[in-house]
Design an enzyme around this catalytic site. Sequence first.
Site, mmCIF file in Angstrom:
data_model
loop_
_atom_site.group_PDB
_atom_site.id
_atom_site.type_symbol
_atom_site.label_atom_id
_atom_site.label_comp_id
_atom_site.label_asym_id
_atom_site.label_seq_id
_atom_site.Cartn_x
_atom_site.Cartn_y
_atom_site.Cartn_z
ATOM 1 C CG MET A 30 -2.314 -0.745 0.751
ATOM 2 S SD MET A 30 -3.928 -0.611 1.533
ATOM 3 C CE MET A 30 -3.061 -0.891 3.825
ATOM 4 N N GLY A 31 2.175 1.559 -0.824
ATOM 5 C CA GLY A 31 3.253 2.203 -0.894
ATOM 6 C C GLY A 31 3.487 2.454 0.977
ATOM 7 C CD GLU A 35 15.563 -2.267 5.207
ATOM 8 O OE1 GLU A 35 16.258 -2.723 4.809
ATOM 9 O OE2 GLU A 35 15.737 -0.778 4.362
ATOM 10 N N GLY A 36 10.637 -2.322 5.735
ATOM 11 C CA GLY A 36 10.254 -4.188 5.372
ATOM 12 C C GLY A 36 9.557 -4.188 4.326
ATOM 13 C CG HIS A 37 7.148 -1.387 2.156
ATOM 14 N ND1 HIS A 37 7.107 -0.769 2.859
ATOM 15 C CD2 HIS A 37 5.750 -2.675 2.185
ATOM 16 C CE1 HIS A 37 5.884 -0.526 3.264
ATOM 17 N NE2 HIS A 37 4.502 -1.159 2.809
ATOM 18 C CD GLN A 61 -5.943 -3.256 2.517
ATOM 19 O OE1 GLN A 61 -6.169 -4.549 2.222
ATOM 20 N NE2 GLN A 61 -4.407 -3.362 4.259
ATOM 21 C CE LYS A 149 3.937 -4.190 10.453
ATOM 22 N NZ LYS A 149 2.916 -4.243 10.390
ATOM 23 C CB VAL A 176 12.216 -4.944 8.719
ATOM 24 C CG1 VAL A 176 13.667 -3.937 8.829
ATOM 25 C CG2 VAL A 176 12.994 -6.457 7.515
ATOM 26 N NE ARG A 187 -3.323 1.788 10.645
ATOM 27 C CZ ARG A 187 -3.175 0.989 9.428
ATOM 28 N NH1 ARG A 187 -2.031 -0.448 9.146
ATOM 29 N NH2 ARG A 187 -4.275 1.434 8.639
#
Length: 282
Positions: A30-31, A35-37, A61, A149, A176, A187
């Site tokens: 969702m943009g 770092e996780g993405h 959602q 996550k 991460v 968030r």
Amino acid sequence: MQTIHEPSAIGRRCESLRREGKTIGLVPTMGAFHEGHLSLMRRARAENDVVIVSIFVNPIQFARGEDFESYPRDLQGDLAQAERAEVDLVFTPSAEEIYPDGFQTYVDVTEITKGLCGASRPEHFRGVTTIVTKLFNLIRAHRAYFGQKDYQQSAAVRRLVADLNLDLEIVLLPTVREADGLAISSRNVRLAPEERQAACVLYTSLRLAEERVGSGERDAKTILDEMRSVIEAEPLAHLDYVALCDPETLKPLDRIEDPMLAVLAVRFGKTRLIDNLLLTLP
């Protein structure tokens, strides 16, 4: 790097790639990249000929009153980061293109989505499983990459792929974290400084569960009570749920089994954070 907006265009492009014998890795997002993405993109880059990232803040959602309008968005920044991660294609459709007038078909994974986040957000997972099904149909990737996550989400997607016999591998990568253990999330930027500091209580309580299992505790209620005490001792933390579950079915456990999932959701002001740890017996 190419950016494609129209569903029909991404479909044609991916069909052409398949005919050429290329393997396709998809990272649905969702943009608001972090770092996780990027860790998902790097793994996809290492394992596939072509890497496609979708950027779509999925309206179905979000329930009424949730943070759809205020959800972080930074398309230009995301595109720059995707290019640095050597992504080949970015798919950025509009809501009107994904859900045109008359849209009325949804994909519902029933059991895995009932508890945990599904108890307080009943519309959420139907929206997730519907959009990923559309993305899987359009892009026809060989592999799709998700982070641990959002464990319940990934479990629902794995169930979806198995139940509908989709020719697709779901790759789940570790969460991460920041240096203090907080799971990186889009968030997190909405936390006030004092809330950000307080949010460390999520990882503290999960590590407590890990330590108690490691020391031999096998009664789930005992561990859950201790986890709740840690969270409730933080004045800014408002517990949504904490659970010890089977990692496949997400059913709650009375006795510790191997492996198991410790999972929780906590609110800090208007921001709701989730986290989990997979635990194994020593």
